[in-house]
Design a protein around this motif. Structure first.
Motif, PDB file in Angstrom:
ATOM      1  N   GLY A  81      33.530  34.971  29.964  1.00 35.73           N
ATOM      2  CA  GLY A  81      34.915  34.877  30.410  1.00 35.73           C
ATOM      3  C   GLY A  81      34.979  34.457  31.859  1.00 35.73           C
ATOM      4  O   GLY A  81      33.989  34.528  32.593  1.00 35.73           O
ATOM      5  N   THR A  82      36.149  34.005  32.268  1.00 37.10           N
ATOM      6  CA  THR A  82      36.284  33.484  33.630  1.00 37.10           C
ATOM      7  C   THR A  82      37.515  34.002  34.361  1.00 37.10           C
ATOM      8  O   THR A  82      37.812  33.540  35.445  1.00 37.10           O
ATOM      9  CB  THR A  82      36.348  31.937  33.593  1.00 37.10           C
ATOM     10  OG1 THR A  82      37.448  31.550  32.764  1.00 37.10           O
ATOM     11  CG2 THR A  82      35.064  31.327  33.071  1.00 37.10           C
ATOM     12  N   ASN A  83      38.222  34.955  33.787  1.00 41.44           N
ATOM     13  CA  ASN A  83      39.425  35.447  34.460  1.00 41.44           C
ATOM     14  C   ASN A  83      39.372  36.969  34.609  1.00 41.44           C
ATOM     15  O   ASN A  83      38.360  37.589  34.306  1.00 41.44           O
ATOM     16  CB  ASN A  83      40.677  35.001  33.686  1.00 41.44           C
ATOM     17  CG  ASN A  83      40.695  35.522  32.262  1.00 41.44           C
ATOM     18  OD1 ASN A  83      40.206  36.614  31.977  1.00 41.44           O
ATOM     19  ND2 ASN A  83      41.274  34.754  31.361  1.00 41.44           N
ATOM     20  N   LYS A  84      40.475  37.554  35.050  1.00 43.79           N
ATOM     21  CA  LYS A  84      40.517  39.002  35.287  1.00 43.79           C
ATOM     22  C   LYS A  84      40.415  39.811  34.007  1.00 43.79           C
ATOM     23  O   LYS A  84      40.106  41.000  34.051  1.00 43.79           O
ATOM     24  CB  LYS A  84      41.790  39.370  36.039  1.00 43.79           C
ATOM     25  CG  LYS A  84      41.792  38.869  37.453  1.00 43.79           C
ATOM     26  CD  LYS A  84      43.054  39.266  38.175  1.00 43.79           C
ATOM     27  CE  LYS A  84      43.014  38.716  39.586  1.00 43.79           C
ATOM     28  NZ  LYS A  84      44.203  39.045  40.345  1.00 43.79           N
ATOM     29  N   ASN A  85      40.656  39.190  32.873  1.00 47.22           N
ATOM     30  CA  ASN A  85      40.552  39.880  31.590  1.00 47.22           C
ATOM     31  C   ASN A  85      39.211  39.593  30.909  1.00 47.22           C
ATOM     32  O   ASN A  85      39.014  39.918  29.758  1.00 47.22           O
ATOM     33  CB  ASN A  85      41.712  39.478  30.672  1.00 47.22           C
ATOM     34  CG  ASN A  85      41.875  40.443  29.519  1.00 47.22           C
ATOM     35  OD1 ASN A  85      41.720  41.645  29.672  1.00 47.22           O
ATOM     36  ND2 ASN A  85      42.169  39.915  28.347  1.00 47.22           N
ATOM     37  N   SER A  86      38.299  39.013  31.642  1.00 48.83           N
ATOM     38  CA  SER A  86      36.995  38.674  31.068  1.00 48.83           C
ATOM     39  C   SER A  86      36.130  39.925  30.905  1.00 48.83           C
ATOM     40  O   SER A  86      36.351  40.938  31.573  1.00 48.83           O
ATOM     41  CB  SER A  86      36.265  37.664  31.957  1.00 48.83           C
ATOM     42  OG  SER A  86      35.829  38.293  33.148  1.00 48.83           O
ATOM     43  N   LEU A  87      35.169  39.822  30.034  1.00 52.55           N
ATOM     44  CA  LEU A  87      34.234  40.926  29.839  1.00 52.55           C
ATOM     45  C   LEU A  87      33.468  41.217  31.125  1.00 52.55           C
ATOM     46  O   LEU A  87      33.299  42.374  31.515  1.00 52.55           O
ATOM     47  CB  LEU A  87      33.273  40.616  28.686  1.00 52.55           C
ATOM     48  CG  LEU A  87      32.231  41.684  28.394  1.00 52.55           C
ATOM     49  CD1 LEU A  87      32.888  43.031  28.074  1.00 52.55           C
ATOM     50  CD2 LEU A  87      31.339  41.241  27.242  1.00 52.55           C
ATOM     51  N   ALA A  88      33.022  40.167  31.809  1.00 57.20           N
ATOM     52  CA  ALA A  88      32.276  40.360  33.060  1.00 57.20           C
ATOM     53  C   ALA A  88      33.122  41.119  34.081  1.00 57.20           C
ATOM     54  O   ALA A  88      32.638  42.064  34.721  1.00 57.20           O
ATOM     55  CB  ALA A  88      31.839  39.013  33.622  1.00 57.20           C
ATOM     56  N   ALA A  89      34.381  40.733  34.223  1.00 60.79           N
ATOM     57  CA  ALA A  89      35.267  41.398  35.182  1.00 60.79           C
ATOM     58  C   ALA A  89      35.472  42.862  34.804  1.00 60.79           C
ATOM     59  O   ALA A  89      35.491  43.741  35.671  1.00 60.79           O
ATOM     60  CB  ALA A  89      36.609  40.669  35.259  1.00 60.79           C
ATOM     61  N   LYS A  90      35.611  43.136  33.514  1.00 63.54           N
ATOM     62  CA  LYS A  90      35.818  44.514  33.058  1.00 63.54           C
ATOM     63  C   LYS A  90      34.571  45.374  33.293  1.00 63.54           C
ATOM     64  O   LYS A  90      34.674  46.526  33.689  1.00 63.54           O
ATOM     65  CB  LYS A  90      36.243  44.538  31.598  1.00 63.54           C
ATOM     66  CG  LYS A  90      37.668  44.040  31.404  1.00 63.54           C
ATOM     67  CD  LYS A  90      38.094  44.121  29.967  1.00 63.54           C
ATOM     68  CE  LYS A  90      39.518  43.649  29.798  1.00 63.54           C
ATOM     69  NZ  LYS A  90      40.513  44.512  30.411  1.00 63.54           N
ATOM     70  N   ILE A  91      33.394  44.802  33.053  1.00 69.00           N
ATOM     71  CA  ILE A  91      32.145  45.538  33.291  1.00 69.00           C
ATOM     72  C   ILE A  91      31.986  45.841  34.778  1.00 69.00           C
ATOM     73  O   ILE A  91      31.667  46.973  35.169  1.00 69.00           O
ATOM     74  CB  ILE A  91      30.938  44.775  32.725  1.00 69.00           C
ATOM     75  CG1 ILE A  91      30.985  44.788  31.195  1.00 69.00           C
ATOM     76  CG2 ILE A  91      29.628  45.376  33.242  1.00 69.00           C
ATOM     77  CD1 ILE A  91      29.935  43.899  30.527  1.00 69.00           C
ATOM     78  N   ILE A  92      32.221  44.842  35.622  1.00 57.25           N
ATOM     79  CA  ILE A  92      32.103  45.050  37.072  1.00 57.25           C
ATOM     80  C   ILE A  92      33.107  46.108  37.537  1.00 57.25           C
ATOM     81  O   ILE A  92      32.767  47.001  38.322  1.00 57.25           O
ATOM     82  CB  ILE A  92      32.274  43.722  37.835  1.00 57.25           C
ATOM     83  CG1 ILE A  92      31.040  42.842  37.584  1.00 57.25           C
ATOM     84  CG2 ILE A  92      32.487  43.966  39.321  1.00 57.25           C
ATOM     85  CD1 ILE A  92      31.170  41.414  38.080  1.00 57.25           C
ATOM     86  N   LYS A  93      34.322  46.046  37.023  1.00 55.79           N
ATOM     87  CA  LYS A  93      35.332  47.042  37.389  1.00 55.79           C
ATOM     88  C   LYS A  93      34.904  48.441  36.946  1.00 55.79           C
ATOM     89  O   LYS A  93      35.051  49.409  37.697  1.00 55.79           O
ATOM     90  CB  LYS A  93      36.680  46.676  36.770  1.00 55.79           C
ATOM     91  CG  LYS A  93      37.785  47.613  37.187  1.00 55.79           C
ATOM     92  CD  LYS A  93      39.119  47.199  36.600  1.00 55.79           C
ATOM     93  CE  LYS A  93      40.183  48.211  36.993  1.00 55.79           C
ATOM     94  NZ  LYS A  93      41.452  47.967  36.347  1.00 55.79           N
ATOM     95  N   ASP A  94      34.368  48.564  35.725  1.00 61.46           N
ATOM     96  CA  ASP A  94      33.896  49.875  35.258  1.00 61.46           C
ATOM     97  C   ASP A  94      32.768  50.407  36.140  1.00 61.46           C
ATOM     98  O   ASP A  94      32.735  51.595  36.463  1.00 61.46           O
ATOM     99  CB  ASP A  94      33.420  49.795  33.802  1.00 61.46           C
ATOM    100  CG  ASP A  94      34.546  49.967  32.799  1.00 61.46           C
ATOM    101  OD1 ASP A  94      35.685  50.314  33.192  1.00 61.46           O
ATOM    102  OD2 ASP A  94      34.290  49.746  31.594  1.00 61.46           O
ATOM    103  N   ILE A  95      31.834  49.541  36.515  1.00 52.91           N
ATOM    104  CA  ILE A  95      30.730  49.971  37.385  1.00 52.91           C
ATOM    105  C   ILE A  95      31.281  50.479  38.712  1.00 52.91           C
ATOM    106  O   ILE A  95      30.886  51.547  39.193  1.00 52.91           O
ATOM    107  CB  ILE A  95      29.711  48.831  37.608  1.00 52.91           C
ATOM    108  CG1 ILE A  95      28.935  48.554  36.321  1.00 52.91           C
ATOM    109  CG2 ILE A  95      28.755  49.167  38.762  1.00 52.91           C
ATOM    110  CD1 ILE A  95      28.070  47.299  36.356  1.00 52.91           C
ATOM    111  N   ASP A  96      32.212  49.716  39.300  1.00 55.90           N
ATOM    112  CA  ASP A  96      32.739  50.063  40.619  1.00 55.90           C
ATOM    113  C   ASP A  96      33.709  51.237  40.611  1.00 55.90           C
ATOM    114  O   ASP A  96      33.958  51.834  41.656  1.00 55.90           O
ATOM    115  CB  ASP A  96      33.441  48.849  41.238  1.00 55.90           C
ATOM    116  CG  ASP A  96      32.458  47.807  41.738  1.00 55.90           C
ATOM    117  OD1 ASP A  96      31.273  48.140  41.937  1.00 55.90           O
ATOM    118  OD2 ASP A  96      32.883  46.646  41.925  1.00 55.90           O
ATOM    119  N   SER A  97      34.249  51.580  39.456  1.00 57.18           N
ATOM    120  CA  SER A  97      35.225  52.663  39.420  1.00 57.18           C
ATOM    121  C   SER A  97      34.771  53.800  38.513  1.00 57.18           C
ATOM    122  O   SER A  97      34.289  54.830  38.993  1.00 57.18           O
ATOM    123  CB  SER A  97      36.603  52.139  39.004  1.00 57.18           C
ATOM    124  OG  SER A  97      36.547  51.533  37.721  1.00 57.18           O
TER     125      SER A  97
END
Length: 154
Positions: A81-97
């Motif tokens: 994925g390439t936007n804020k709803n991408s899997l990568a963005a969600k994983i990074i957000k989960d790690i950081d929060s």
């Protein structure tokens, strides 16, 4: 984890990590279910790509290395994925929060515990459960199996 920890404290940390497993499973399943990653045809994220992420997490003690690898993968192709709803963005957000918060709470067991090794253990488990769930989702998409449970919704 620190090898010089009091055995009682080390056991308590391991117990708390095991108690966090349900949440880790839920977090990664939500990330997969609610992201726009699952596409048809050649854009579908394959298990091998997710397994590579798991392997990176297994070979480092740095959450930043894991996130860096995810950014690298996003730069290579669009399967993450390439936007804020991408899997990568969600994983990074989960790690950081979510994962960081859980690791800090577990580390609060004792004043002399570094939360970073706990965070890495949570990340490894989270990603491992994600690999398993991706395999399941891809099998559904490929019509190899039928849905056996209801995916979590937003």
């Amino acid at each position: 984890m620190n090898q010089s920890l009091n055995p009682h404290i080390a056991l308590k940390i391991q117990q708390q990590i095991r108690l966090a497993e349900d949440d880790l499973v839920i977090y990664i399943e939500e990330a997969l279910d609610n992201s726009d990653y699952l596409k048809t045809g050649k854009e579908k994220l394959e298990e091998s790509q997710f397994r590579n992420l798991v392997q990176v997490a297994d070979t480092t003690e740095s959450p930043e290395v894991v996130k860096n690898f995810l950014c690298y993968q996003v730069g290579r192709d669009k399967k993450w994925g390439t936007n804020k709803n991408s899997l990568a963005a969600k994983i990074i957000k989960d790690i950081d929060s979510r994962l960081k918060e859980k690791a800090r709470k577990i580390a609060d067991i004792s004043d002399d515990i570094d939360f970073k090794p706990i965070l890495m253990e949570l990340i490894r488990r989270y990603l491992g459960y994600g690999y398993r769930y991706l395999k399941y989702l891809n099998a559904i998409q490929d019509k190899k199996i039928e849905l056996i449970g209801t995916p979590r919704s937003k």
